[in-house]
Scaffold this motif. Structure first.
Motif, PDB file in Angstrom:
ATOM      1  N   GLN A 196      38.331 -44.894 -19.094  1.00 44.66           N
ATOM      2  CA  GLN A 196      39.609 -44.453 -19.660  1.00 44.66           C
ATOM      3  C   GLN A 196      39.648 -44.584 -21.181  1.00 44.66           C
ATOM      4  O   GLN A 196      40.561 -44.060 -21.812  1.00 44.66           O
ATOM      5  CB  GLN A 196      40.751 -45.265 -19.037  1.00 44.66           C
ATOM      6  N   TRP A 197      38.684 -45.261 -21.759  1.00 39.78           N
ATOM      7  CA  TRP A 197      38.656 -45.436 -23.203  1.00 39.78           C
ATOM      8  C   TRP A 197      37.786 -44.368 -23.855  1.00 39.78           C
ATOM      9  O   TRP A 197      36.859 -43.825 -23.244  1.00 39.78           O
ATOM     10  CB  TRP A 197      38.104 -46.814 -23.565  1.00 39.78           C
ATOM     11  N   THR A 198      38.063 -44.101 -25.132  1.00 40.40           N
ATOM     12  CA  THR A 198      37.249 -43.183 -25.917  1.00 40.40           C
ATOM     13  C   THR A 198      35.964 -43.879 -26.362  1.00 40.40           C
ATOM     14  O   THR A 198      35.999 -45.037 -26.784  1.00 40.40           O
ATOM     15  CB  THR A 198      38.027 -42.703 -27.157  1.00 40.40           C
ATOM     16  N   THR A 199      34.844 -43.175 -26.263  1.00 42.08           N
ATOM     17  CA  THR A 199      33.544 -43.759 -26.621  1.00 42.08           C
ATOM     18  C   THR A 199      32.987 -43.081 -27.865  1.00 42.08           C
ATOM     19  O   THR A 199      33.013 -41.856 -27.980  1.00 42.08           O
ATOM     20  CB  THR A 199      32.539 -43.603 -25.468  1.00 42.08           C
ATOM     21  N   ALA A 200      32.494 -43.877 -28.803  1.00 42.61           N
ATOM     22  CA  ALA A 200      31.826 -43.371 -30.007  1.00 42.61           C
ATOM     23  C   ALA A 200      30.371 -43.834 -29.978  1.00 42.61           C
ATOM     24  O   ALA A 200      30.092 -44.994 -29.679  1.00 42.61           O
ATOM     25  CB  ALA A 200      32.520 -43.878 -31.265  1.00 42.61           C
ATOM     26  N   ASP A 201      29.464 -42.928 -30.279  1.00 40.08           N
ATOM     27  CA  ASP A 201      28.035 -43.270 -30.238  1.00 40.08           C
ATOM     28  C   ASP A 201      27.377 -43.070 -31.595  1.00 40.08           C
ATOM     29  O   ASP A 201      26.245 -42.603 -31.706  1.00 40.08           O
ATOM     30  CB  ASP A 201      27.309 -42.461 -29.173  1.00 40.08           C
ATOM     31  N   LEU A 202      28.086 -43.458 -32.640  1.00 42.05           N
ATOM     32  CA  LEU A 202      27.565 -43.300 -33.997  1.00 42.05           C
ATOM     33  C   LEU A 202      26.382 -44.220 -34.262  1.00 42.05           C
ATOM     34  O   LEU A 202      25.465 -43.877 -35.011  1.00 42.05           O
ATOM     35  CB  LEU A 202      28.678 -43.596 -35.005  1.00 42.05           C
ATOM     36  N   TYR A 203      26.376 -45.398 -33.619  1.00 39.44           N
ATOM     37  CA  TYR A 203      25.382 -46.420 -33.914  1.00 39.44           C
ATOM     38  C   TYR A 203      24.336 -46.552 -32.804  1.00 39.44           C
ATOM     39  O   TYR A 203      24.613 -46.307 -31.629  1.00 39.44           O
ATOM     40  CB  TYR A 203      26.056 -47.783 -34.099  1.00 39.44           C
ATOM     41  N   CYS A 204      23.162 -46.999 -33.222  1.00 42.56           N
ATOM     42  CA  CYS A 204      22.107 -47.387 -32.292  1.00 42.56           C
ATOM     43  C   CYS A 204      21.621 -48.783 -32.664  1.00 42.56           C
ATOM     44  O   CYS A 204      21.718 -49.198 -33.822  1.00 42.56           O
ATOM     45  CB  CYS A 204      20.928 -46.419 -32.355  1.00 42.56           C
ATOM     46  N   THR A 205      21.105 -49.486 -31.683  1.00 46.45           N
ATOM     47  CA  THR A 205      20.509 -50.790 -31.937  1.00 46.45           C
ATOM     48  C   THR A 205      19.012 -50.719 -31.674  1.00 46.45           C
ATOM     49  O   THR A 205      18.525 -49.818 -30.973  1.00 46.45           O
ATOM     50  CB  THR A 205      21.161 -51.870 -31.053  1.00 46.45           C
ATOM     51  N   PHE A 228      18.004 -46.209 -40.061  1.00 43.96           N
ATOM     52  CA  PHE A 228      17.601 -45.764 -38.717  1.00 43.96           C
ATOM     53  C   PHE A 228      16.126 -45.357 -38.721  1.00 43.96           C
ATOM     54  O   PHE A 228      15.341 -45.782 -37.862  1.00 43.96           O
ATOM     55  CB  PHE A 228      18.491 -44.594 -38.299  1.00 43.96           C
ATOM     56  N   ALA A 229      15.737 -44.551 -39.708  1.00 42.88           N
ATOM     57  CA  ALA A 229      14.347 -44.099 -39.802  1.00 42.88           C
ATOM     58  C   ALA A 229      13.402 -45.259 -40.088  1.00 42.88           C
ATOM     59  O   ALA A 229      12.294 -45.323 -39.543  1.00 42.88           O
ATOM     60  CB  ALA A 229      14.228 -43.032 -40.891  1.00 42.88           C
ATOM     61  N   PHE A 230      13.833 -46.186 -40.951  1.00 40.12           N
ATOM     62  CA  PHE A 230      13.006 -47.341 -41.300  1.00 40.12           C
ATOM     63  C   PHE A 230      12.661 -48.167 -40.060  1.00 40.12           C
ATOM     64  O   PHE A 230      11.513 -48.572 -39.859  1.00 40.12           O
ATOM     65  CB  PHE A 230      13.749 -48.197 -42.326  1.00 40.12           C
ATOM     66  N   GLY A 241       8.194 -48.940 -34.992  1.00 38.48           N
ATOM     67  CA  GLY A 241       7.879 -48.785 -33.578  1.00 38.48           C
ATOM     68  C   GLY A 241       9.002 -49.200 -32.650  1.00 38.48           C
ATOM     69  O   GLY A 241       8.823 -49.247 -31.428  1.00 38.48           O
ATOM     70  N   PHE A 242      10.181 -49.499 -33.209  1.00 41.18           N
ATOM     71  CA  PHE A 242      11.335 -49.858 -32.392  1.00 41.18           C
ATOM     72  C   PHE A 242      12.003 -48.581 -31.873  1.00 41.18           C
ATOM     73  O   PHE A 242      12.169 -47.612 -32.618  1.00 41.18           O
ATOM     74  CB  PHE A 242      12.356 -50.652 -33.210  1.00 41.18           C
ATOM     75  N   GLU A 243      12.389 -48.590 -30.620  1.00 39.25           N
ATOM     76  CA  GLU A 243      13.080 -47.454 -30.024  1.00 39.25           C
ATOM     77  C   GLU A 243      14.590 -47.656 -30.102  1.00 39.25           C
ATOM     78  O   GLU A 243      15.098 -48.717 -29.721  1.00 39.25           O
ATOM     79  CB  GLU A 243      12.663 -47.268 -28.566  1.00 39.25           C
ATOM     80  N   PRO A 244      15.323 -46.658 -30.598  1.00 36.88           N
ATOM     81  CA  PRO A 244      16.779 -46.797 -30.697  1.00 36.88           C
ATOM     82  C   PRO A 244      17.445 -46.773 -29.326  1.00 36.88           C
ATOM     83  O   PRO A 244      17.019 -46.051 -28.421  1.00 36.88           O
ATOM     84  CB  PRO A 244      17.187 -45.579 -31.528  1.00 36.88           C
ATOM     85  N   ARG A 245      18.485 -47.565 -29.194  1.00 35.92           N
ATOM     86  CA  ARG A 245      19.302 -47.564 -27.983  1.00 35.92           C
ATOM     87  C   ARG A 245      20.759 -47.431 -28.406  1.00 35.92           C
ATOM     88  O   ARG A 245      21.257 -48.219 -29.208  1.00 35.92           O
ATOM     89  CB  ARG A 245      19.081 -48.848 -27.186  1.00 35.92           C
ATOM     90  N   ALA A 246      21.433 -46.411 -27.886  1.00 36.49           N
ATOM     91  CA  ALA A 246      22.800 -46.124 -28.306  1.00 36.49           C
ATOM     92  C   ALA A 246      23.742 -47.265 -27.962  1.00 36.49           C
ATOM     93  O   ALA A 246      23.638 -47.893 -26.905  1.00 36.49           O
ATOM     94  CB  ALA A 246      23.286 -44.835 -27.642  1.00 36.49           C
TER      95      ALA A 246
END
Length: 341
Positions: A123-132, A279-281, A286-291
């Motif tokens: 029911q909440w709005t989700t934003a996916d601007l960031y990755c870890t 993000f590119a750095f 070799g780290f894979e981004p996870r939303a």
């Protein structure tokens, strides 16, 4: 039957014991973070927990973020990249999320913001601007170095060939001098010095500052948190010569080696905006981004309060801030930075 309570004792060992034993917990779930917000800006903590038969089943750290000329919010958690509920089951998660919505409406805030890694409330709005970016650390130094892509290993070697050295400690004054200059050069208002005084006082030996120097002159620095078997480099910055001598590359490699010696087996590179230089750095390592699924209950019907550096408005503000004399940036930045929690 579960009973919802609001924590009144900070720090709380009982709360922290639950956090330390929960596999999904992060250092930002610790009760000490309530004191950071309260000491720095006077923001009230609403740290909720669900208890059943005297046993904590779930926790949700929340802080009432108040601004005089901006939308107020209930946030999990200010100054932190992670937050949200950690619970023994989904039922407990739903109970605390419903309680958070009720409190947000009672406080009259514009929105509820929950900085979690997974989408838990449809029911909440989700934003996916960031990755870890996270990865395991191996026991062997050579094996960790081999796990880094070839081009990135070359950058680490460049830093070593330039004669860079590192030291570890708690030199807050030098850290802040570099950090403030680095933030201005990135076009970002700096946090007040008091934030780091509070962090060092509260987290003590679970926090460490790494300094990179060349021929006795500082180039870069990073403040890292240690939590269980994880290390999280959190506040980092460098002076103009840092990139010339690959100081950041050398710094993070040395931190990995040092963290392994201290018993860490996970490296958390933190969050970055999709498509950004950071993000590119991190991908280069070799780290894979996870939303990250930051979720919002937009109580006032307004927009999701994200600061997207790709927008033309923010690009213009960033460029203007870079041109500001450092003395003015350091004076004005702490007045603006509460908006950048």
């Amino acid at each position: 039957m579960a009973v919802i309570r609001r924590l009144s004792e900070f720090p709380c060992q009982r709360w922290n014991r639950f956090v330390m034993e929960h596999k999904e917990a992060t250092c930002f779930h610790l009760s000490e973070w309530a004191e950071v917000s309260r000491s720095l800006y006077g923001w009230d903590p609403y740290y909720l927990y669900a208890e059943d038969n005297g046993t904590i089943q779930a926790v949700l750290p929340l802080v009432h973020v108040k601004h005089r000329f901006a939308r107020q919010a209930l946030v999990s958690t200010p100054f932190c990249v992670y937050g949200g509920v950690i619970a023994e089951n989904s039922q407990m998660t739903q109970i605390l999320e419903n309680a958070a919505t009720d409190i947000a409406r009672e406080l009259g805030v514009a929105y509820l913001e929950v900085r979690q890694s997974i989408r838990s409330n449809p029911q909440w709005t989700t934003a996916d601007l960031y990755c870890t970016f996270k990865r395991k650390l191996l026991d062997d130094v050579d094996a960790n170095f081999a796990a880094i892509p070839r081009k990135q290993r070359a950058m680490v070697r460049k830093g070593a060939s330039a004669g860079l050295t590192v030291s570890f400690g708690h030199n807050q004054d030098l850290f802040y001098e570099i950090f403030a200059a680095g933030m201005r050069n990135l076009g970002t208002p700096v946090y007040p010095r008091q934030l780091f005084t509070i962090l060092l006082h509260i987290f003590g030996e679970n926090l460490e500052i790494l300094l990179v120097e060349r021929e006795g002159r500082p180039l870069a620095t990073v403040l890292s948190f240690y939590f269980r078997d994880e290390v999280l480099p959190y506040y980092a910055a460098g002076l103009p010569g840092a990139r010339t001598f690959a100081a950041f590359d050398f710094m993070y490699w040395q931190l990995m080696c040092h963290a392994v010696e201290k018993g860490a087996r996970k490296f958390d590179f933190g969050r970055s905006v999709r498509g950004s230089g950071a993000f590119a750095f991190k991908k280069n390592w070799g780290f894979e981004p996870r939303a990250l699924a930051y979720q919002y209950d937009l109580i006032d019907g307004g927009e999701v309060p994200t600061i997207d550096p790709h927008r033309p408005l923010y690009r213009g503000l960033t460029a203007a801030w870079r041109r500001m004399p450092l003395v003015f940036a350091n004076a004005i930045g702490p007045l603006i930075s509460p908006r950048l929690y």
